[in-house]
Scaffold this motif. Structure first.
Motif, PDB file in Angstrom:
ATOM      1  N   LEU A  22     100.151  43.714  27.671  1.00 63.21           N
ATOM      2  CA  LEU A  22     100.990  42.982  26.717  1.00 63.21           C
ATOM      3  C   LEU A  22     102.477  43.142  27.014  1.00 63.21           C
ATOM      4  CD1 LEU A  22      99.140  43.455  23.341  1.00 63.21           C
ATOM      5  CD2 LEU A  22      99.420  41.385  24.661  1.00 63.21           C
ATOM      6  N   ILE A  23     102.868  44.266  27.565  1.00 57.83           N
ATOM      7  CA  ILE A  23     104.286  44.460  27.898  1.00 57.83           C
ATOM      8  C   ILE A  23     104.723  43.479  28.974  1.00 57.83           C
ATOM      9  CG2 ILE A  23     105.875  46.059  29.049  1.00 57.83           C
ATOM     10  CD1 ILE A  23     104.698  48.263  27.319  1.00 57.83           C
ATOM     11  N   THR A  24     103.852  43.221  29.937  1.00 59.33           N
ATOM     12  CA  THR A  24     104.218  42.237  30.959  1.00 59.33           C
ATOM     13  C   THR A  24     104.375  40.848  30.348  1.00 59.33           C
ATOM     14  OG1 THR A  24     101.888  41.921  31.522  1.00 59.33           O
ATOM     15  CG2 THR A  24     103.125  43.504  32.826  1.00 59.33           C
ATOM     16  N   VAL A  25     103.505  40.493  29.407  1.00 55.52           N
ATOM     17  CA  VAL A  25     103.639  39.201  28.733  1.00 55.52           C
ATOM     18  C   VAL A  25     104.918  39.173  27.903  1.00 55.52           C
ATOM     19  CG1 VAL A  25     102.588  37.673  27.014  1.00 55.52           C
ATOM     20  CG2 VAL A  25     101.161  38.810  28.708  1.00 55.52           C
ATOM     21  N   LEU A  26     105.212  40.271  27.214  1.00 56.46           N
ATOM     22  CA  LEU A  26     106.419  40.328  26.385  1.00 56.46           C
ATOM     23  C   LEU A  26     107.689  40.210  27.221  1.00 56.46           C
ATOM     24  CD1 LEU A  26     105.479  43.121  23.834  1.00 56.46           C
ATOM     25  CD2 LEU A  26     105.570  40.665  23.457  1.00 56.46           C
ATOM     26  N   LEU A  27     107.679  40.757  28.435  1.00 55.01           N
ATOM     27  CA  LEU A  27     108.848  40.637  29.292  1.00 55.01           C
ATOM     28  C   LEU A  27     109.100  39.182  29.687  1.00 55.01           C
ATOM     29  CD1 LEU A  27     108.457  43.773  31.570  1.00 55.01           C
ATOM     30  CD2 LEU A  27     110.168  43.375  29.821  1.00 55.01           C
ATOM     31  N   PHE A  28     108.058  38.417  29.894  1.00 54.39           N
ATOM     32  CA  PHE A  28     108.221  37.014  30.222  1.00 54.39           C
ATOM     33  C   PHE A  28     108.641  36.188  29.002  1.00 54.39           C
ATOM     34  CE2 PHE A  28     105.539  38.042  33.920  1.00 54.39           C
ATOM     35  CZ  PHE A  28     106.358  37.531  34.912  1.00 54.39           C
ATOM     36  N   VAL A  29     108.058  36.502  27.853  1.00 52.31           N
ATOM     37  CA  VAL A  29     108.346  35.722  26.648  1.00 52.31           C
ATOM     38  C   VAL A  29     109.698  36.098  26.064  1.00 52.31           C
ATOM     39  CG1 VAL A  29     107.574  35.297  24.270  1.00 52.31           C
ATOM     40  CG2 VAL A  29     105.921  35.371  26.116  1.00 52.31           C
ATOM     41  N   GLY A  30     110.003  37.373  26.024  1.00 57.08           N
ATOM     42  CA  GLY A  30     111.298  37.818  25.508  1.00 57.08           C
ATOM     43  C   GLY A  30     111.330  37.978  23.993  1.00 57.08           C
ATOM     44  N   SER A  31     110.167  38.075  23.342  1.00 55.52           N
ATOM     45  CA  SER A  31     110.139  38.222  21.894  1.00 55.52           C
ATOM     46  C   SER A  31     108.911  39.030  21.495  1.00 55.52           C
ATOM     47  CB  SER A  31     110.081  36.853  21.233  1.00 55.52           C
ATOM     48  OG  SER A  31     109.887  36.980  19.856  1.00 55.52           O
ATOM     49  N   LEU A  32     109.034  39.737  20.373  1.00 59.97           N
ATOM     50  CA  LEU A  32     107.905  40.470  19.820  1.00 59.97           C
ATOM     51  C   LEU A  32     107.234  39.706  18.683  1.00 59.97           C
ATOM     52  CD1 LEU A  32     109.466  44.041  19.674  1.00 59.97           C
ATOM     53  CD2 LEU A  32     107.774  43.213  21.284  1.00 59.97           C
ATOM     54  N   ASN A  33     107.714  38.528  18.400  1.00 60.86           N
ATOM     55  CA  ASN A  33     107.182  37.726  17.308  1.00 60.86           C
ATOM     56  C   ASN A  33     105.910  37.029  17.762  1.00 60.86           C
ATOM     57  OD1 ASN A  33     106.759  36.130  15.089  1.00 60.86           O
ATOM     58  ND2 ASN A  33     108.889  35.454  14.927  1.00 60.86           N
ATOM     59  N   LEU A  34     104.902  37.029  16.897  1.00 57.36           N
ATOM     60  CA  LEU A  34     103.665  36.349  17.235  1.00 57.36           C
ATOM     61  C   LEU A  34     103.776  34.860  17.002  1.00 57.36           C
ATOM     62  CD1 LEU A  34     101.128  38.908  15.775  1.00 57.36           C
ATOM     63  CD2 LEU A  34     101.471  38.358  18.155  1.00 57.36           C
TER      64      LEU A  34
END
Length: 171
Positions: free
Chosen positions: A159-171
């Motif tokens: 999930l951290i790799t996905v979060l780095l691409f998205v740039g947000s912690l919001n679902l």
């Protein structure tokens, strides 16, 4: 206006919980039917049409059944441990958006909330093993907790790799 928002949130929570529990009941029904087909047997087919009410009958039997609590167990914690684990499993759904604009809570750190709730569920398992006041259930609970933590670490890295691409912690 705050009372109206609180009542709306409470209504959303109750609706989500009811729908989720009914969905889980029918997923369990489907699981039992599929495994029955794999084992070449009929599966649940007695309670209701085609056995559709079997999960609800099992729940009623579970609630009304006499609990078996070991004599040496800490009775309060022994009963409280699965309640805590179940509550935390259902509480994680509070931040998951169901559809556009419909969710119980829309917080900017939804991923962190799910990580926190899922890591707290380990305590319910350890508490259940410890409350039995026996070394074997306690060792099994520790092993289960270690397994859950190791799975959380690997899922966290994904999930951290996905979060780095998205740039947000919001679902």
């Amino acid at each position: 206006m705050d009372v109206l928002a609180l009542l709306l949130t409470l209504l959303k929570s109750v609706v989500l919980l009811v729908v989720l529990l009914i969905f889980i009941a029918y997923i369990l029904y489907a699981d039992r039917k599929i495994w029955a087909a794999v084992q070449l047997r009929r599966g649940p087919n007695v309670v209701g049409p085609w056995g559709l009410w079997q999960s609800f009958a099992d729940m009623i039997k579970f609630v009304l059944k006499e609990p078996i609590i070991p004599d040496s167990a800490n009775k309060g914690l022994f009963v409280l441990a699965p309640v805590i684990t179940g509550f935390l499993a259902l509480a994680a759904w509070a931040v998951i958006p169901i559809s556009q604009g419909w969710g119980v809570a829309n917080i900017n750190v939804g991923i962190l909330y799910i990580f926190a709730i899922s890591s707290l569920s380990v305590y319910g398992i350890i508490m259940g093993g410890w409350a039995s006041n026996s070394k074997y259930p306690f060792l099994s609970a520790l092993r289960s907790a270690a397994q859950m933590v190791s799975y959380e670490v690997s899922i966290g890295f994904v999930l951290i790799t996905v979060l780095l691409f998205v740039g947000s912690l919001n679902l």
